[in-house]
Design a protein around this motif. Sequence first.
Motif, mmCIF file in Angstrom:
data_model
loop_
_atom_site.group_PDB
_atom_site.id
_atom_site.type_symbol
_atom_site.label_atom_id
_atom_site.label_comp_id
_atom_site.label_asym_id
_atom_site.label_seq_id
_atom_site.Cartn_x
_atom_site.Cartn_y
_atom_site.Cartn_z
ATOM 1 N N SER A 185 0.813 -1.212 0.000
ATOM 2 C CA SER A 185 0.000 0.000 0.000
ATOM 3 C C SER A 185 0.847 1.262 0.000
ATOM 4 O O SER A 185 1.840 1.355 0.723
ATOM 5 C CB SER A 185 -0.906 0.011 1.240
ATOM 6 N N PRO A 186 0.463 2.279 -0.818
ATOM 7 C CA PRO A 186 1.178 3.562 -0.786
ATOM 8 C C PRO A 186 0.842 4.336 0.475
ATOM 9 O O PRO A 186 -0.168 4.060 1.146
ATOM 10 C CB PRO A 186 0.656 4.285 -2.033
ATOM 11 N N CYS A 187 1.660 5.310 0.803
ATOM 12 C CA CYS A 187 1.385 6.145 1.960
ATOM 13 C C CYS A 187 2.148 7.449 1.835
ATOM 14 O O CYS A 187 2.996 7.606 0.958
ATOM 15 C CB CYS A 187 1.754 5.439 3.270
ATOM 16 N N VAL A 188 1.838 8.385 2.726
ATOM 17 C CA VAL A 188 2.556 9.654 2.803
ATOM 18 C C VAL A 188 3.311 9.687 4.125
ATOM 19 O O VAL A 188 2.724 9.506 5.191
ATOM 20 C CB VAL A 188 1.605 10.857 2.708
ATOM 21 N N MET A 189 4.619 9.891 4.046
ATOM 22 C CA MET A 189 5.454 10.063 5.230
ATOM 23 C C MET A 189 5.693 11.559 5.421
ATOM 24 O O MET A 189 6.012 12.263 4.462
ATOM 25 C CB MET A 189 6.781 9.323 5.071
ATOM 26 N N ILE A 213 6.684 18.413 6.009
ATOM 27 C CA ILE A 213 6.998 18.183 4.604
ATOM 28 C C ILE A 213 6.573 16.762 4.243
ATOM 29 O O ILE A 213 7.096 15.797 4.793
ATOM 30 C CB ILE A 213 8.493 18.398 4.342
ATOM 31 N N PRO A 214 5.594 16.640 3.331
ATOM 32 C CA PRO A 214 5.100 15.306 2.966
ATOM 33 C C PRO A 214 5.932 14.678 1.856
ATOM 34 O O PRO A 214 6.420 15.362 0.950
ATOM 35 C CB PRO A 214 3.674 15.595 2.485
ATOM 36 N N VAL A 215 6.087 13.364 1.920
ATOM 37 C CA VAL A 215 6.785 12.602 0.883
ATOM 38 C C VAL A 215 5.915 11.392 0.542
ATOM 39 O O VAL A 215 5.566 10.602 1.423
ATOM 40 C CB VAL A 215 8.174 12.144 1.354
ATOM 41 N N TYR A 216 5.579 11.271 -0.726
ATOM 42 C CA TYR A 216 4.734 10.164 -1.178
ATOM 43 C C TYR A 216 5.592 8.925 -1.400
ATOM 44 O O TYR A 216 6.542 8.950 -2.180
ATOM 45 C CB TYR A 216 4.013 10.550 -2.469
ATOM 46 N N LYS A 234 12.270 14.570 12.342
ATOM 47 C CA LYS A 234 11.487 13.383 12.672
ATOM 48 C C LYS A 234 10.684 12.968 11.447
ATOM 49 O O LYS A 234 10.337 13.791 10.602
ATOM 50 C CB LYS A 234 10.541 13.672 13.834
ATOM 51 N N HIS A 235 10.372 11.695 11.374
ATOM 52 C CA HIS A 235 9.501 11.206 10.309
ATOM 53 C C HIS A 235 8.387 10.371 10.918
ATOM 54 O O HIS A 235 8.564 9.727 11.952
ATOM 55 C CB HIS A 235 10.287 10.409 9.263
#
Length: 269
Positions: A185-189, A213-216, A234-235
Amino acid sequence: MAAAGDDDDDGELRRRAALREAFGDSSESDPDEPAVCAGPPRSRGAGAGREQWRWEAVAGVRGLWLCAAFLSADEQSRLLTAIRREGWFCDAQNQAMRFGDLPSWIIELSSLIHEAICVGDVNVGSGVELENEDEDACPLPSDLLWREPLFDQLIANRYEPGEGICAHVDLMRFDDGIAIVSLESPCVMHFSRTEQEVAVCDAPKTQDESTKIPVYLNPGSLVVMSGDARYLWKHEINRKPGAQHWGGRELEQQIRTSITLRKLLASPN
Protein backbone atom coordinates in the motif's frame (compact mmCIF):
# COMPACT_ATOMS: atom_id res chain seq x y z
CA MET A 1 43.23 -27.01 -5.51
CA ALA A 2 41.25 -24.09 -6.96
CA ALA A 3 43.06 -20.83 -7.54
CA ALA A 4 42.04 -17.70 -5.67
CA GLY A 5 40.72 -16.20 -8.90
CA ASP A 6 38.49 -19.26 -9.37
CA ASP A 7 37.09 -18.78 -5.85
CA ASP A 8 36.32 -15.15 -6.65
CA ASP A 9 34.57 -16.18 -9.87
CA ASP A 10 32.52 -18.80 -8.02
CA GLY A 11 31.54 -16.22 -5.40
CA GLU A 12 30.49 -13.78 -8.09
CA LEU A 13 28.38 -16.45 -9.82
CA ARG A 14 26.66 -17.28 -6.53
CA ARG A 15 26.02 -13.59 -5.89
CA ARG A 16 24.46 -13.11 -9.31
CA ALA A 17 22.36 -16.26 -8.87
CA ALA A 18 21.03 -14.92 -5.57
CA LEU A 19 20.22 -11.60 -7.25
CA ARG A 20 18.33 -13.37 -10.02
CA GLU A 21 16.37 -15.42 -7.48
CA ALA A 22 15.41 -12.36 -5.43
CA PHE A 23 14.93 -9.73 -8.13
CA GLY A 24 14.87 -11.44 -11.52
CA ASP A 25 17.31 -11.16 -14.41
CA SER A 26 16.83 -7.56 -15.53
CA SER A 27 20.38 -6.41 -16.17
CA GLU A 28 20.92 -4.82 -19.57
CA SER A 29 23.63 -2.37 -18.61
CA ASP A 30 26.98 -1.60 -20.09
CA PRO A 31 29.65 -2.84 -17.62
CA ASP A 32 31.85 0.10 -18.57
CA GLU A 33 29.19 2.73 -17.78
CA PRO A 34 30.61 5.24 -15.24
CA ALA A 35 29.00 5.63 -11.83
CA VAL A 36 27.45 8.92 -10.76
CA CYS A 37 29.08 8.82 -7.30
CA ALA A 38 32.84 8.48 -7.24
CA GLY A 39 34.39 5.59 -5.32
CA PRO A 40 36.12 2.23 -5.62
CA PRO A 41 34.97 -0.05 -8.46
CA ARG A 42 32.41 -2.67 -7.53
CA SER A 43 30.83 -5.45 -9.56
CA ARG A 44 27.38 -4.66 -10.90
CA GLY A 45 24.38 -6.94 -10.34
CA ALA A 46 20.89 -7.28 -11.78
CA GLY A 47 19.19 -4.03 -12.64
CA ALA A 48 22.26 -1.82 -12.99
CA GLY A 49 21.75 1.37 -14.94
CA ARG A 50 18.00 0.97 -15.35
CA GLU A 51 16.22 4.04 -16.59
CA GLN A 52 13.77 4.09 -13.66
CA TRP A 53 16.55 4.73 -11.15
CA ARG A 54 16.04 8.47 -10.79
CA TRP A 55 16.79 10.19 -7.50
CA GLU A 56 14.93 13.30 -6.34
CA ALA A 57 16.27 15.49 -3.55
CA VAL A 58 13.33 16.44 -1.29
CA ALA A 59 13.14 20.23 -1.04
CA GLY A 60 13.32 21.54 2.52
CA VAL A 61 14.98 18.51 4.10
CA ARG A 62 18.70 18.35 3.42
CA GLY A 63 19.95 14.79 3.15
CA LEU A 64 16.57 13.30 2.15
CA TRP A 65 16.40 11.52 -1.22
CA LEU A 66 13.66 9.54 -2.93
CA CYS A 67 13.96 6.95 -5.70
CA ALA A 68 10.31 6.41 -6.61
CA ALA A 69 10.89 3.50 -9.03
CA PHE A 70 13.60 1.61 -7.18
CA LEU A 71 11.94 -1.80 -7.60
CA SER A 72 9.82 -3.01 -10.51
CA ALA A 73 6.50 -4.75 -9.87
CA ASP A 74 8.16 -8.14 -10.42
CA GLU A 75 10.99 -7.30 -8.03
CA GLN A 76 8.49 -6.21 -5.39
CA SER A 77 6.64 -9.51 -5.75
CA ARG A 78 9.89 -11.47 -5.38
CA LEU A 79 10.86 -9.46 -2.32
CA LEU A 80 7.48 -10.08 -0.67
CA THR A 81 7.84 -13.79 -1.44
CA ALA A 82 11.26 -13.80 0.27
CA ILE A 83 9.71 -12.14 3.35
CA ARG A 84 6.90 -14.70 3.46
CA ARG A 85 9.43 -17.52 3.28
CA GLU A 86 11.08 -16.18 6.42
CA GLY A 87 7.79 -16.66 8.31
CA TRP A 88 8.30 -13.41 10.21
CA PHE A 89 4.69 -12.26 10.31
CA CYS A 90 3.09 -15.40 11.71
CA ASP A 91 1.26 -15.64 15.04
CA ALA A 92 0.09 -12.01 14.99
CA GLN A 93 3.67 -10.69 14.82
CA ASN A 94 4.03 -7.55 12.72
CA GLN A 95 7.74 -6.79 13.10
CA ALA A 96 11.01 -8.64 12.66
CA MET A 97 14.48 -7.37 13.57
CA ARG A 98 17.80 -8.89 12.57
CA PHE A 99 21.35 -7.85 13.46
CA GLY A 100 24.62 -8.77 11.81
CA ASP A 101 23.88 -12.10 10.15
CA LEU A 102 21.28 -10.94 7.64
CA PRO A 103 19.48 -13.19 5.12
CA SER A 104 21.23 -13.44 1.76
CA TRP A 105 18.37 -11.70 -0.04
CA ILE A 106 18.74 -8.69 2.29
CA ILE A 107 22.46 -8.54 1.53
CA GLU A 108 21.58 -8.50 -2.17
CA LEU A 109 18.98 -5.81 -1.55
CA SER A 110 21.72 -3.73 0.10
CA SER A 111 23.89 -4.27 -2.97
CA LEU A 112 21.04 -3.12 -5.19
CA ILE A 113 20.59 0.03 -3.09
CA HIS A 114 24.31 0.74 -3.39
CA GLU A 115 24.11 0.22 -7.14
CA ALA A 116 21.06 2.44 -7.56
CA ILE A 117 22.83 5.26 -5.73
CA CYS A 118 25.97 4.89 -7.85
CA VAL A 119 24.40 4.65 -11.31
CA GLY A 120 21.00 6.31 -10.92
CA ASP A 121 20.23 9.73 -12.37
CA VAL A 122 20.24 12.54 -9.79
CA ASN A 123 17.82 15.47 -9.89
CA VAL A 124 18.47 18.14 -7.28
CA GLY A 125 15.51 20.26 -8.38
CA SER A 126 14.51 23.81 -7.53
CA GLY A 127 14.33 24.88 -3.91
CA VAL A 128 17.11 22.48 -2.85
CA GLU A 129 20.18 24.12 -1.36
CA LEU A 130 23.53 22.35 -1.39
CA GLU A 131 26.45 23.38 0.81
CA ASN A 132 28.88 21.10 -1.00
CA GLU A 133 27.61 20.44 -4.51
CA ASP A 134 29.98 17.55 -5.26
CA GLU A 135 29.12 15.72 -2.05
CA ASP A 136 25.52 16.75 -1.46
CA ALA A 137 24.44 15.92 -5.03
CA CYS A 138 24.73 12.20 -4.18
CA PRO A 139 22.01 10.46 -2.11
CA LEU A 140 24.66 9.24 0.36
CA PRO A 141 27.99 10.87 1.28
CA SER A 142 30.96 8.86 0.05
CA ASP A 143 32.12 7.86 3.55
CA LEU A 144 28.75 6.17 4.10
CA LEU A 145 28.31 4.79 0.60
CA TRP A 146 31.62 2.91 0.66
CA ARG A 147 31.59 1.65 4.25
CA GLU A 148 31.65 -2.12 4.75
CA PRO A 149 29.06 -3.38 5.23
CA LEU A 150 26.70 -0.73 3.99
CA PHE A 151 24.01 -2.04 6.40
CA ASP A 152 24.06 -4.69 9.11
CA GLN A 153 20.67 -4.23 10.76
CA LEU A 154 17.19 -4.89 9.41
CA ILE A 155 13.66 -4.09 10.51
CA ALA A 156 10.75 -5.50 8.53
CA ASN A 157 7.31 -4.13 9.43
CA ARG A 158 3.83 -5.15 8.35
CA TYR A 159 1.15 -2.48 8.85
CA GLU A 160 -2.55 -3.24 8.77
CA PRO A 161 -4.90 -0.57 7.34
CA GLY A 162 -4.93 2.42 9.67
CA GLU A 163 -1.64 1.51 11.35
CA GLY A 164 1.35 3.81 11.01
CA ILE A 165 4.26 5.04 13.07
CA CYS A 166 4.52 8.12 15.27
CA ALA A 167 7.03 10.92 14.79
CA HIS A 168 10.55 9.86 15.77
CA VAL A 169 14.25 10.07 15.07
CA ASP A 170 15.97 6.70 14.80
CA LEU A 171 18.02 5.68 17.84
CA MET A 172 21.52 7.10 18.16
CA ARG A 173 22.92 3.57 18.48
CA PHE A 174 22.67 3.48 14.68
CA ASP A 175 25.07 5.20 12.33
CA ASP A 176 24.20 7.84 9.76
CA GLY A 177 22.65 6.67 6.49
CA ILE A 178 19.26 4.90 6.69
CA ALA A 179 17.30 3.32 3.83
CA ILE A 180 13.57 2.50 3.74
CA VAL A 181 11.95 0.34 1.03
CA SER A 182 8.14 0.53 0.77
CA LEU A 183 5.95 -2.32 -0.50
CA GLU A 184 2.22 -2.90 -1.11
CA SER A 185 0.00 0.00 0.00
CA PRO A 186 1.18 3.56 -0.79
CA CYS A 187 1.39 6.15 1.96
CA VAL A 188 2.56 9.65 2.80
CA MET A 189 5.45 10.06 5.23
CA HIS A 190 5.71 13.47 6.93
CA PHE A 191 8.94 15.09 8.09
CA SER A 192 9.07 17.72 10.83
CA ARG A 193 11.96 19.42 12.62
CA THR A 194 12.84 17.82 15.92
CA GLU A 195 12.32 20.97 17.99
CA GLN A 196 8.80 21.42 16.59
CA GLU A 197 7.33 18.01 17.36
CA VAL A 198 5.64 16.88 20.60
CA ALA A 199 6.94 13.81 22.36
CA VAL A 200 3.67 11.91 22.72
CA CYS A 201 2.08 10.60 19.55
CA ASP A 202 -1.55 11.10 20.57
CA ALA A 203 -1.10 14.53 22.15
CA PRO A 204 -2.34 17.66 20.30
CA LYS A 205 0.21 18.95 17.82
CA THR A 206 1.95 22.22 18.64
CA GLN A 207 2.83 23.02 15.03
CA ASP A 208 0.79 23.89 11.98
CA GLU A 209 0.44 21.01 9.53
CA SER A 210 1.92 23.23 6.82
CA THR A 211 5.31 23.07 8.57
CA LYS A 212 5.46 19.35 7.85
CA ILE A 213 7.00 18.18 4.60
CA PRO A 214 5.10 15.31 2.97
CA VAL A 215 6.78 12.60 0.88
CA TYR A 216 4.73 10.16 -1.18
CA LEU A 217 5.98 6.58 -0.81
CA ASN A 218 4.62 4.44 -3.62
CA PRO A 219 5.15 0.67 -3.66
CA GLY A 220 8.69 -0.09 -4.78
CA SER A 221 10.07 3.27 -3.67
CA LEU A 222 13.28 3.81 -1.72
CA VAL A 223 13.99 6.64 0.71
CA VAL A 224 17.53 7.40 1.91
CA MET A 225 18.20 9.66 4.92
CA SER A 226 21.54 11.08 6.00
CA GLY A 227 22.88 14.14 7.78
CA ASP A 228 20.10 16.60 8.67
CA ALA A 229 17.35 14.26 7.48
CA ARG A 230 18.61 11.51 9.75
CA TYR A 231 19.37 13.56 12.89
CA LEU A 232 17.43 16.85 12.77
CA TRP A 233 14.10 15.75 11.29
CA LYS A 234 11.49 13.38 12.67
CA HIS A 235 9.50 11.21 10.31
CA GLU A 236 6.06 9.72 10.79
CA ILE A 237 3.23 7.97 8.97
CA ASN A 238 -0.32 8.68 10.14
CA ARG A 239 -2.63 6.17 8.46
CA LYS A 240 -5.67 6.77 10.60
CA PRO A 241 -8.92 7.19 8.63
CA GLY A 242 -8.98 10.53 6.84
CA ALA A 243 -5.28 11.31 7.45
CA GLN A 244 -3.70 10.09 4.21
CA HIS A 245 -4.07 12.50 1.27
CA TRP A 246 -2.03 13.05 -1.87
CA GLY A 247 -2.81 14.91 -5.07
CA GLY A 248 -6.14 16.12 -3.75
CA ARG A 249 -7.50 12.69 -2.94
CA GLU A 250 -7.52 10.35 0.04
CA LEU A 251 -5.32 7.30 -0.34
CA GLU A 252 -6.92 3.89 0.05
CA GLN A 253 -5.18 2.17 2.95
CA GLN A 254 -4.38 -1.51 2.66
CA ILE A 255 -1.63 -3.69 4.11
CA ARG A 256 1.76 -2.00 3.86
CA THR A 257 5.16 -3.67 4.28
CA SER A 258 8.40 -1.78 4.82
CA ILE A 259 12.05 -2.77 5.10
CA THR A 260 14.40 -0.44 6.99
CA LEU A 261 18.16 -0.95 6.72
CA ARG A 262 20.66 0.66 9.10
CA LYS A 263 24.18 0.15 10.42
CA LEU A 264 25.09 -0.18 14.07
CA LEU A 265 27.72 2.15 15.44
CA ALA A 266 30.96 0.48 16.41
CA SER A 267 31.19 -0.28 20.13
CA PRO A 268 33.64 1.99 22.01
CA ASN A 269 36.84 0.28 23.04
